[in-house]
Design an enzyme around this catalytic site. Sequence first.
Site, PDB file in Angstrom:
ATOM      1  N   LYS A 203      49.486  42.983  38.697  1.00  0.00           N
ATOM      2  CA  LYS A 203      49.419  42.636  40.120  1.00  0.00           C
ATOM      3  C   LYS A 203      50.504  41.603  40.444  1.00  0.00           C
ATOM      4  O   LYS A 203      50.495  40.504  39.906  1.00  0.00           O
ATOM      5  CB  LYS A 203      48.036  42.090  40.466  1.00  0.00           C
ATOM      6  CG  LYS A 203      46.918  43.110  40.212  1.00  0.00           C
ATOM      7  CD  LYS A 203      45.554  42.591  40.586  1.00  0.00           C
ATOM      8  CE  LYS A 203      45.114  41.447  39.709  1.00  0.00           C
ATOM      9  NZ  LYS A 203      43.694  41.111  39.876  1.00  0.00           N
TER      10      LYS A 203
ATOM     11  N   THR B 197      42.589  34.878  51.292  1.00  0.00           N
ATOM     12  CA  THR B 197      42.664  35.964  50.314  1.00  0.00           C
ATOM     13  C   THR B 197      41.691  35.785  49.154  1.00  0.00           C
ATOM     14  O   THR B 197      41.853  36.401  48.094  1.00  0.00           O
ATOM     15  CB  THR B 197      44.096  36.061  49.752  1.00  0.00           C
ATOM     16  OG1 THR B 197      44.461  34.779  49.187  1.00  0.00           O
ATOM     17  CG2 THR B 197      45.095  36.426  50.839  1.00  0.00           C
TER      18      THR B 197
ATOM     19  N   GLY C 161      38.939  36.354  46.645  1.00  0.00           N
ATOM     20  CA  GLY C 161      38.235  37.551  46.203  1.00  0.00           C
ATOM     21  C   GLY C 161      39.102  38.784  46.063  1.00  0.00           C
ATOM     22  O   GLY C 161      38.593  39.862  45.744  1.00  0.00           O
ATOM     23  N   THR C 162      40.418  38.640  46.236  1.00  0.00           N
ATOM     24  CA  THR C 162      41.303  39.805  46.193  1.00  0.00           C
ATOM     25  C   THR C 162      41.211  40.552  44.866  1.00  0.00           C
ATOM     26  O   THR C 162      41.103  41.786  44.834  1.00  0.00           O
ATOM     27  CB  THR C 162      42.764  39.377  46.434  1.00  0.00           C
ATOM     28  OG1 THR C 162      42.832  38.649  47.653  1.00  0.00           O
ATOM     29  CG2 THR C 162      43.672  40.571  46.508  1.00  0.00           C
ATOM     30  N   GLY C 163      41.272  39.818  43.754  1.00  0.00           N
ATOM     31  CA  GLY C 163      41.264  40.470  42.447  1.00  0.00           C
ATOM     32  C   GLY C 163      39.963  41.191  42.157  1.00  0.00           C
ATOM     33  O   GLY C 163      39.961  42.323  41.653  1.00  0.00           O
ATOM     34  N   CYS C 164      38.845  40.552  42.453  1.00  0.00           N
ATOM     35  CA  CYS C 164      37.534  41.178  42.260  1.00  0.00           C
ATOM     36  C   CYS C 164      37.429  42.448  43.096  1.00  0.00           C
ATOM     37  O   CYS C 164      36.925  43.477  42.647  1.00  0.00           O
ATOM     38  CB  CYS C 164      36.420  40.217  42.678  1.00  0.00           C
ATOM     39  SG  CYS C 164      36.446  38.611  41.868  1.00  0.00           S
TER      40      CYS C 164
END
Length: 272
Positions: free
Chosen positions: A179, A210, A212-215
């Site tokens: 990412k 932003t 929580g983007t990865g989860c």
Amino acid sequence: MTGSPGAPPRVLTVAGSDSGGGAGIQADLKTMLALGVHGMSVVTAVTAQNSLGVQGAWELPVEAVRAQYRSVVDDIGVEAVKTGMLASAELVETVAELLAATDAPVVVDPVGVSKHGDPLLAATALDSVRERLLPTATVATPNLDEVAQLTGVRVESEAGMREAAEAVLAYGPRWVVIKGGHLSGDAVDLLTDGSEEHWLRAPRYDNRHTHGTGCTLASAIAARLAQGLTVPEAVAAAKEYVTGAIAAGFALGGGIGPVDHGWALTRGGPAV
């Protein structure tokens, strides 16, 4: 175990709880609902967390994590599993053992630190992530900080993402999504299995909210895999969903607000 006729695909998240509702188990379940799958959870840790950071974290006993997992998988069954915050080496190894015995695609988000830089994985657990957890992954989804933490490879530009992917793939996941959200320019991610490459690009929105983007991305990939998409199809669809969620992210509290998991539902129809 198979689902009942008419039941949506079943996806299990194995992760920590975010009391602020923007990341972790809460983000995972919101994403799954938005994408039309039935979300289930194994809570690995409880955090006191808000828009300003993580004020405390408490991992659950291994017995509690194992019991939750077996309870869900043995009765309801799963069509994909997503992992997030696992906190300790003991929990990483326990979850890796459970995943290895489960016949379903696995999306591993190797969570190391929070959006605010708070540690969510013990340094002593890194070897367990490399040697036990990553080999179970159908797809691993590290950000650039997690790549550096796991492999020592530091990516300063898009050109370095291939080296990062090779370093992560060496630990055994079938596919990796590197990412590139921390780089400048467009939001670009690299999906590869070491032979084929998919570069996924999206506009970068001027929105600081932003959390929580990865989860959310990892859960969206798991949801799409459970619905029968191939890995490249699932990751592309997840990227599209997350891009919309980032664009719609909103202020909450005094710090970094969350992405909007329900953006497609509240802006003209379901995301499914």
